[in-house]
Design an enzyme around this catalytic site. Structure first.
Site, short mmCIF file in Angstrom:
data_model
loop_
_atom_site.label_atom_id
_atom_site.label_comp_id
_atom_site.label_asym_id
_atom_site.label_seq_id
_atom_site.Cartn_x
_atom_site.Cartn_y
_atom_site.Cartn_z
N TYR A 101 0.84 -1.20 0.00
CA TYR A 101 0.00 0.00 0.00
C TYR A 101 0.88 1.25 0.00
O TYR A 101 0.58 2.23 -0.67
CB TYR A 101 -0.93 0.02 1.23
CG TYR A 101 -1.95 1.12 1.13
CD1 TYR A 101 -3.18 0.89 0.51
CD2 TYR A 101 -1.66 2.40 1.60
CE1 TYR A 101 -4.10 1.91 0.38
CE2 TYR A 101 -2.59 3.43 1.47
CZ TYR A 101 -3.80 3.18 0.85
OH TYR A 101 -4.71 4.19 0.71
N PHE A 161 -7.64 21.22 -24.59
CA PHE A 161 -7.95 19.80 -24.68
C PHE A 161 -9.18 19.57 -23.81
O PHE A 161 -9.36 20.22 -22.78
CB PHE A 161 -6.78 18.90 -24.26
CG PHE A 161 -7.15 17.45 -24.46
CD1 PHE A 161 -7.25 16.95 -25.75
CD2 PHE A 161 -7.49 16.63 -23.41
CE1 PHE A 161 -7.69 15.65 -25.97
CE2 PHE A 161 -7.91 15.32 -23.62
CZ PHE A 161 -8.01 14.83 -24.90
N THR A 162 -10.01 18.63 -24.24
CA THR A 162 -11.33 18.43 -23.61
C THR A 162 -11.26 18.30 -22.09
O THR A 162 -11.88 19.09 -21.37
CB THR A 162 -11.99 17.18 -24.21
OG1 THR A 162 -11.08 16.09 -24.12
CG2 THR A 162 -12.35 17.40 -25.68
N ASP A 220 1.51 20.12 -20.54
CA ASP A 220 0.82 18.85 -20.75
C ASP A 220 1.81 17.97 -21.52
O ASP A 220 1.99 18.12 -22.72
CB ASP A 220 -0.48 19.04 -21.53
CG ASP A 220 -1.24 17.73 -21.70
OD1 ASP A 220 -0.60 16.66 -21.64
OD2 ASP A 220 -2.47 17.77 -21.89
N LYS A 251 -0.13 7.37 -23.36
CA LYS A 251 0.35 7.68 -24.72
C LYS A 251 1.85 7.38 -24.81
O LYS A 251 2.23 6.23 -24.99
CB LYS A 251 0.04 9.14 -25.07
CG LYS A 251 -1.43 9.39 -25.39
CD LYS A 251 -2.29 9.56 -24.17
CE LYS A 251 -3.65 10.14 -24.46
NZ LYS A 251 -4.48 10.18 -23.25
N ARG A 258 -13.53 14.97 -33.92
CA ARG A 258 -12.87 16.06 -33.20
C ARG A 258 -13.34 17.34 -33.86
O ARG A 258 -12.67 17.92 -34.70
CB ARG A 258 -11.35 15.96 -33.26
CG ARG A 258 -10.76 14.85 -32.40
CD ARG A 258 -10.47 15.25 -30.96
NE ARG A 258 -11.52 15.03 -29.99
CZ ARG A 258 -11.32 14.58 -28.76
NH1 ARG A 258 -10.13 14.21 -28.36
NH2 ARG A 258 -12.31 14.50 -27.91
N PHE A 307 -19.01 14.42 -26.10
CA PHE A 307 -18.64 13.55 -27.23
C PHE A 307 -18.53 12.09 -26.85
O PHE A 307 -18.73 11.21 -27.68
CB PHE A 307 -17.32 14.02 -27.86
CG PHE A 307 -16.16 14.05 -26.90
CD1 PHE A 307 -15.98 15.12 -26.04
CD2 PHE A 307 -15.27 12.99 -26.84
CE1 PHE A 307 -14.92 15.14 -25.14
CE2 PHE A 307 -14.21 13.00 -25.93
CZ PHE A 307 -14.04 14.08 -25.08
N1 F0G Z 1 -3.99 15.73 -22.37
C1 F0G Z 1 -3.98 15.33 -23.65
C2 F0G Z 1 -3.23 16.12 -24.66
C3 F0G Z 1 -4.67 14.17 -24.03
O1 F0G Z 1 -4.66 13.79 -25.29
C4 F0G Z 1 -5.39 13.44 -23.03
C5 F0G Z 1 -6.15 12.27 -23.39
C6 F0G Z 1 -5.36 13.91 -21.72
C7 F0G Z 1 -4.64 15.06 -21.42
C8 F0G Z 1 -6.12 13.21 -20.63
O2 F0G Z 1 -5.48 12.05 -20.27
O3 F0G Z 1 -7.11 10.27 -20.92
O4 F0G Z 1 -5.19 9.79 -19.42
O5 F0G Z 1 -7.10 11.13 -18.61
N2 F0G Z 1 -6.43 11.97 -24.57
C9 F0G Z 1 -7.15 10.80 -25.02
C10 F0G Z 1 -7.33 10.90 -26.51
C11 F0G Z 1 -8.41 10.54 -24.29
O6 F0G Z 1 -8.01 10.04 -27.07
O7 F0G Z 1 -6.78 11.82 -27.13
P1 F0G Z 1 -6.28 10.74 -19.78
#
Ligand code: F0G
Length: 463
Positions: free
Chosen positions: A78, A130-131, A221, A264, A388, A455
């Site tokens: 843990y 970014f979303t 990021d 990624k 997108r 989305f």
């Molecule tokens: N920042 C970027 C540039 C991303 O592309 C993503 C995720 C995140 C942050 C968030 O990270 O998913 O680990 O919580 N991108 C995925 C995509 C979902 O399909 O582009 P996460």
């Protein structure tokens, strides 16, 4: 047909396949039913019904034997797992930040940094949204302000660093709202929503200079920062002879911390982290992570997942790997370009982005051309891509109206080390077939709209 002699030597993937996962094929009729049942949203398809899955490069990577071996060395204590310390050591070595807080994935880190740094009424400038990042900034009471260069919004511009920050726009915002209301500048590497476009080292240095002048922090990021470093190596003057590892470390050195989706660059299936240099910020982040993720030495991850991330860092900077990774995306993109299919240029790092606005120019943006195109590609071949465009952009948090982004794209995203060149050929041919048939395609109506990050779960009906 006679084969032509090659004009240049080919490259091949610097790995061979040890384990395989069978793919399933379905009929066009079956797929038409499946996508209808999924509300014409590729996120709502069952993966079993997908042939080649190019929805995302997130968590869809193939791990190496070295990483799988590391999974067996998971220390599932843990507290104080040795895998945490391995991850910390490698994060310091490859990214160069002082303090590490693991999180279950990128948005876990975005949540924490937003909550500890943003106050209601603050502004957060960034090189395109970014979303999930913007969602967390807004939930903390901040307003995101796009300060990316104009070329980023133009799919045809071939500027090599379309991820760059527009320094005058940034300075104007600072002048307008005051540095005190800007907790940090949110800089992304290989900007996802712009089409996987990199930021240059020179621009990053300028952002740092401006931030220092006004006493503002810079948070990176770092999700696809290695892929950005590779673009710097091949495109920016003065970097051709530097190692990608050295470039990555220099890029990070101009920032005060980073949020990271390990899913990624790190060649794993789950994981992320927050990294900072400021001890006070670290204390706050470490305190917050126990509320939302888990103890500060695991942050919602198993020990084995932290080990796989640590080992992924060692593999991500290898240049033969990066050449084949970026080269595969380029191979697919170049094929589409050769056939005259409009895509975002230059070809991005993690995906090829189809210009749905141009391909389906008879469908107005309010009828979701990119959402439609992704559904049509799936029906044609079982290749899964994603929207997108206007659906991803969501609604303005103040007025409630649809945001109308300039870019209305379908992302054809390539997982790392998973598919072969033949899969790229099949994908390209499917896109061509839909492109040739584009005039008969009609748009969609949105029939269900979730409140957050719509989305992922929105549903549509055919017009
Ligand atoms: N920042 C970027 C540039 C991303 O592309 C993503 C995720 C995140 C942050 C968030 O990270 O998913 O680990 O919580 N991108 C995925 C995509 C979902 O399909 O582009 P996460």
């Amino acid at each position: 047909m006679a084969h032509m002699k090659p004009t240049r030597r080919s490259w091949a993937e610097p790995f061979k396949i040890k384990v395989v996962e069978p793919l399933t094929t379905t009929t066009r009729q079956y797929r038409a039913k499946a996508i209808k049942a999924a509300g014409y949203n590729t996120f709502l398809l069952r993966s079993e019904d997908v042939y080649i899955d190019l929805l995302t490069d997130s968590g869809t990577n193939a791990m190496s034997d070295y990483q799988w071996a590391g999974m067996m060395l998971g220390d599932e204590a843990y507290a104080g797992s040795k895998n945490f310390y391995n991850l910390e050591t490698n994060m310091r070595k490859y990214y160069g930040y002082q303090f590490l807080v693991p999180t279950h994935q990128g948005r876990g880190a975005e949540h924490i940094i937003s909550q500890i740094m943003i106050k209601p009424g603050d502004f957060i400038p960034g090189n395109m949204y970014f979303t999930t990042t913007r969602e967390h900034q807004e939930r903390a009471g901040g307003t995101f302000v796009d300060v990316i260069i104009d070329a980023a919004h133009d799919p045809e511009s071939v500027y090599p660093f379309k991820g760059n920050v527009h320094l005058q726009k940034l300075e104007e915002l600072i002048r307008k709202v005051g540095a005190k209301r800007i907790p940090y500048i949110s800089v992304a590497a290989t900007v996802n929503m712009a089409g996987g476009q990199p930021i240059s080292m020179e621009n990053m240095r300028e952002v740092r200079r401006l931030a220092n002048k006004h006493g503002i922090k810079v948070i990176l990021d770092a999700t696809r920062a290695v892929e950005n470093a590779y673009f710097i190596k091949i495109r920016e003057k003065g970097y051709a002879r530097k190692s990608v590892a050295a470039i990555l470390k220099e890029l990070c050195s101009y920032t005060d911390g980073a949020t990271m989706s390990g899913k990624k660059d790190l060649l794993v299936n789950i994981g992320g982290f927050l990294a900072v240099n400021d001890e006070k910020l670290y204390d706050e982040a470490r305190n917050m992570v126990v509320v939302f993720e888990g103890l500060h030495t695991y942050g919602g991850l198993a020990g084995r997942d932290m080990e796989a991330m640590a080992r992924g860092m060692e593999e991500m900077v290898k240049e033969d790997y990066l050449r084949s990774r970026i080269g595969q995306v380029e191979y697919l993109g170049q094929k589409l370009l050769d056939w005259g299919i409009p895509i975002v240029q230059p070809i991005g790092g993690h995906a090829v982005f189809l210009d749905a606005k141009k391909i389906l120019k008879h469908i107005p943006q309010d009828k979701f051309p990119a959402q439609t195109l992704a559904a049509e590609i799936y029906i044609d071949s079982g290749v899964r891509t994603m929207e997108r465009g206007i659906v991803s952009a969501g609604r303005d948090s103040k007025t409630g109206a649809h945001r109308h982004p300039k870019l209305e794209l379908v992302r054809v995203t390539i997982p790392r080390r998973v598919y072969t060149q033949a899969h790229m050929d099949v994908t390209a041919e499917s896109i061509l077939s839909v492109y040739e048939d584009r005039k008969r395609i009609k748009g969609l109506n949105m029939v269900y709209e979730p409140k957050h990050l719509r989305f992922f779960q929105a549903r549509f009906d055919k017009l």
